[in-house]
Scaffold this active site. Structure first.
Site, PDB file in Angstrom:
ATOM      1  N   LYS A   1      58.340  43.650  -0.942  1.00 38.54           N
ATOM      2  CA  LYS A   1      57.572  43.664   0.313  1.00 38.54           C
ATOM      3  C   LYS A   1      58.203  44.663   1.275  1.00 38.54           C
ATOM      4  CE  LYS A   1      55.305  39.566   2.096  1.00 38.54           C
ATOM      5  NZ  LYS A   1      55.582  38.302   2.782  1.00 38.54           N
TER       6      LYS A   1
HETATM    7  C1  E4P Z   1      52.824  37.073   4.208  1.00 38.67           C
HETATM    8  O1  E4P Z   1      53.120  37.391   3.092  1.00 38.67           O
HETATM    9  C2  E4P Z   1      53.676  36.354   5.159  1.00 38.67           C
HETATM   10  O2  E4P Z   1      54.717  35.744   4.440  1.00 38.67           O
HETATM   11  C3  E4P Z   1      52.987  35.240   5.883  1.00 38.67           C
HETATM   12  O3  E4P Z   1      51.655  35.091   5.455  1.00 38.67           O
HETATM   13  C4  E4P Z   1      53.163  35.232   7.361  1.00 38.67           C
HETATM   14  O4  E4P Z   1      52.496  34.118   7.891  1.00 38.67           O
HETATM   15  P1  E4P Z   1      52.772  33.493   9.334  1.00 38.67           P
HETATM   16  O5  E4P Z   1      52.049  34.323  10.336  1.00 38.67           O
HETATM   17  O6  E4P Z   1      52.215  32.118   9.251  1.00 38.67           O
HETATM   18  O7  E4P Z   1      54.263  33.525   9.529  1.00 38.67           O
END
Ligand code: E4P
Length: 300
Positions: A93
Site C-alpha cells: 500500500k
Molecule cells: C483502506 O484500505 C483503509 O484501511 C481503510 O478503509 C480506512 O478506513 P477508515 O476511514 O475507516 O479508517
C-alpha cells in the site's frame, strides 16, 4: 464483487474466512496498531502478519510508512521480500500523495508506484480522495486504487454542517442528493436571485459551496467512486478499484450496483450485510411450523 475485510485483527480475519466469502485483506498502520493493542503481546508482529497471509489466499495489503520515494520503495521491497514467499499474496500500500504540508512534494507516492510496478511488485494506492488522484495512480501502474468513501462523506458533512457529532454516528448514511440539497439550501440562504450574477463571482464563500475546494462537484463517497470508475473504464485501465473506508452496508450495495470490483469492509459491516429482521421473522415462523413427521424424514 470481491470482498476484502478491512482489519488486521486475526480473529476477525479467521472468522470472515470461515464464512467462505473472503477474497482479501487490507491493513494500514492504524489497523495494525489496533490489532496489536488488542492481542496484548500474544504474538510477535511478524508472526501475526505471517498468520494473516496464511489464512487468506487473496491479496493482503501491507502499508509503507515513509514519505519519500526511495525510502517507500525500500520499505516495500523489504516487506515483499520478507513476506511474499509465505503465500504469494502481498500487495504494497502506497499513499497517493505523501505531502503533509505546503511545499512538500506531491508526487512522491506516484513515483514510488511507478518504480514498484515496473519491478513487478503489486501496489494498492491508498488515501485516494479525488478521481484525478486515481487517474494518476492508474497511469503510474497501480494494480489497485482505494478511494476512501467514509472519510469523504465525513468531510462533506462537516463542510455543510451535517456533522452533528455523536448524535449522528458514522454509520448513518446521507445520500448525495441530500448533501447536494443542503448545499443548495446554503446557497439560497446566502444570495438572493437578483444578487446572483453580481455576487456569485465575487463571494468566495458562495464559490466554495459550488466547488467545495477539492471536491469538485462530488457530493458523497459513492459519487467519488462513480466518477473514478467512469474515468478508469473510459481508458480501459486495468487498475481495480477497492472501495475503502466503508461505513455502511448501503455503501457496499451501491458500490456493487456501480460494478466496483472490490470493497474492503469492516468486519461489523460485513455482518450487517447479512442481517434483515424479516429474514429472522421468517426463520422463526418456519421453525415453529416444523411438524414431527417432517422432522423424522429429515433426521433419516
Ligand atoms: C483502506 O484500505 C483503509 O484501511 C481503510 O478503509 C480506512 O478506513 P477508515 O476511514 O475507516 O479508517
Amino acid at each position: 464483487m470481491d470482498i476484502f475485510v478491512d482489519t488486521a485483527d486475526l480473529d476477525e480475519i479467521k472468522e470472515a474466512e470461515s464464512w467462505g466469502i473472503l477474497d482479501g485483506v487490507t491493513t494500514n498502520p492504524s489497523l495494525i496498531k489496533k490489532a496489536v493493542d488488542s492481542a496484548q503481546g500474544d504474538m510477535s508482529l511478524d508472526k501475526h502478519i505471517v498468520e494473516i497471509l496464511e489464512t487468506v489466499d487473496g491479496p493482503v495489503s501491507l502499508e509503507v510508512t515513509e514519505i519519500k520515494q526511495e525510502k517507500m520503495v525500500k520499505e516495500a521491497e523489504t516487506l515483499y521480500e520478507q513476506f511474499n514467499h509465505i503465500n504469494e499474496n502481498v500487495v504494497i500500500k502506497i499513499p497517493v500523495n505523501t505531502a503533509m504540508k505546503e511545499g512538500d512534494d506531491n508526487f512522491e507516492g506516484v513515483k514510488a508506484i511507478k518504480t514498484l510496478s515496473e519491478t513487478g511488485i503489486p501496489v494498492n494506492c491508498t488515501l485516494v480522495m479525488k478521481p484525478n488522484q486515481a487517474l494518476m495512480a492508474a497511469k503510474a501502474g497501480a494494480e489497485y486504487v482505494s478511494p476512501f468513501l467514509g472519510r469523504i462523506d465525513d468531510h462533506i458533512r462537516n463542510r455543510i454542517g451535517l456533522d452533528r457529532g455523536e448524535d449522528y454516528p458514522k454509520g448513518i448514511y446521507y445520500p448525495s442528493e441530500l448533501t447536494e440539497r443542503v448545499r443548495d439550501f446554503h446557497i439560497r440562504d446566502k444570495i438572493s436571485k437578483e444578487e446572483l450574477d453580481d455576487v456569485v463571482y465575487q463571494n468566495q464563500e458562495v464559490m466554495d459551496l459550488f466547488d467545495w475546494g477539492n471536491d469538485h462537484g462530488l457530493f458523497s463517497g459513492i459519487d467519488l467512486v462513480w466518477s473514478m470508475k467512469n474515468i478508469l473504464d473510459n481508458y480501459s485501465y486495468e487498475t481495480k478499484i477497492i472501495a475503502a473506508s466503508i461505513r455502511s452496508a448501503r455503501q457496499v450495495r451501491q458500490c456493487a450496483e456501480l460494478g466496483v470490483e472490490i470493497a474492503t469492509i469492516p468486519f461489523s459491516v460485513i455482518e450487517d450485510m447479512m442481517v434483515h429482521h424479516k429474514t429472522s421473522e421468517g426463520m422463526k415462523a418456519f421453525d415453529q411450523d416444523v411438524i414431527p413427521e417432517y422432522k423424522s424424514i429429515l433426521d433419516g
